[in-house]
Enzyme design. Sequence first.
Site, PDB file in Angstrom:
ATOM      1  N   GLU A 198      59.442  60.849  18.791  1.00 42.84           N
ATOM      2  CA  GLU A 198      58.632  60.589  18.820  1.00 42.84           C
ATOM      3  C   GLU A 198      57.230  61.638  20.154  1.00 42.84           C
ATOM      4  O   GLU A 198      56.800  62.749  19.766  1.00 42.84           O
ATOM      5  CB  GLU A 198      58.007  58.943  19.130  1.00 42.84           C
ATOM      6  N   ASP A 277      52.324  49.804  15.115  1.00 37.77           N
ATOM      7  CA  ASP A 277      51.952  49.173  16.165  1.00 37.77           C
ATOM      8  C   ASP A 277      50.381  48.766  16.014  1.00 37.77           C
ATOM      9  O   ASP A 277      49.040  49.160  15.662  1.00 37.77           O
ATOM     10  CB  ASP A 277      51.550  49.354  17.621  1.00 37.77           C
TER      11      ASP A 277
HETATM   12  N1  ADE Z   1      56.942  50.494  20.639  1.00 35.78           N
HETATM   13  C1  ADE Z   1      55.925  49.235  20.312  1.00 35.78           C
HETATM   14  N2  ADE Z   1      55.548  50.846  19.609  1.00 35.78           N
HETATM   15  C2  ADE Z   1      56.864  51.574  20.111  1.00 35.78           C
HETATM   16  C3  ADE Z   1      56.592  53.200  19.939  1.00 35.78           C
HETATM   17  N3  ADE Z   1      55.405  54.009  18.882  1.00 35.78           N
HETATM   18  N4  ADE Z   1      57.358  54.499  20.182  1.00 35.78           N
HETATM   19  C4  ADE Z   1      58.437  53.400  21.323  1.00 35.78           C
HETATM   20  N5  ADE Z   1      58.312  52.623  21.208  1.00 35.78           N
HETATM   21  C5  ADE Z   1      57.709  51.078  20.984  1.00 35.78           C
HETATM   22 ZN    ZN Z   2      57.613  52.366  17.334  1.00 34.70          ZN
END
Ligand code: ADE
Ligand code: ZN
Length: 349
Positions: A198, A277
């Site tokens: 990420e 999210d």
């Molecule tokens: N927990 C909630 N959203 C997240 C994200 N984008 N990356 C890592 N952990 C998370």
């Molecule tokens: Zn996530």
Amino acid sequence: MTDAFVAALPKAELHVHLEGTLEPEMLFALAARNHVELPWPDVEQARAAYTFTGLEHFLPLLFRAASVLRTRQDFYDLARSYLTRAAADGVRRAEMFLGVQTFLDAGTPIGDQLDAVLAAISDARTDLGIDGALIVTSQRHRTQAAALEVLELIEPWRDRLLGIGLGAAERGNPPAKFADYYATARARGYRTTIHAGEDGPPEYVREALDICRADRIDHGVAASADPDLMARLGDEAVPLTVCPLSNVALRVVPSMAAHPLPAMMAAGLLVTVNSDDPPYLGGYVNDNYQAVHTDLGLDRPALADLARNSFRASFDDPHRIAAHLAAVDAHVRANQPPERAYRAASAAR
Ligand code: ADE
Ligand code: ZN
């Protein structure tokens, strides 16, 4: 505005954090119900605070907001509300994360959390027709010992849980730190996912595959800068749960137009589109499908491929996956442009 084709396209959501689905209105209602103080005076100012410089800026706010969830009823309401929204978005299967450590810290026993979410899943299967499943996540800024403790805590629920995952602050907390957590989870029969690539480097995606042997990679977008890794992900058909609007909101990519999703699709990767999210990071799953259509030019056949990928990448049983794929095909046929529908009908005569 969501295009009607996207809105009714059958899809699976494979990357959504239940604690990250807390809408500001429910945040304030639960804060009042549980006498928890929030750093914002009202819903508008909370929403205004949802602008982030990156993952590490976002996570403390997420955890702070999530700390309003305390009782069984809170967890039921949260999961019910997400499943209701997802069902309305054409989601037929939702494999949802719950980061239980945040709530254990706030004093909510594991049983209250899991029983409530599982009850909401069961009710939604009956009355909303959506098939939900739960993946318990640990946080990687904590120790591996803490993650192994989570595995012990959830043992009585093992048969009712789909899998385990790992989230939170990626950089400095490589997958290799959690090798035993993954080995133990696999030995206990859990399906496994891991956030990797990420805001962390491609090397973390390699570790996720080689050391953790994860079944699915959450995000994985960093791989797009590494041609050898891209080739490997394609060859091994590793499922990736990409969250385009989240990536923009957390500045993983500079803009939606610069998102590597089209390149990942062109390379034949098993990529899926998800929300992460939603109220915090740009929207729900259909907002994400819509954004890749509008800003990346992915046409209807490409959107249908993404929906097919979402079912193929799910941990569902093969018969149900086949039925979902047939539903995607039926949706595509029912929404053909008029001249193609006419040709298809003529050919059938
Ligand atoms: N927990 C909630 N959203 C997240 C994200 N984008 N990356 C890592 N952990 C998370
Ligand atoms: Zn996530």
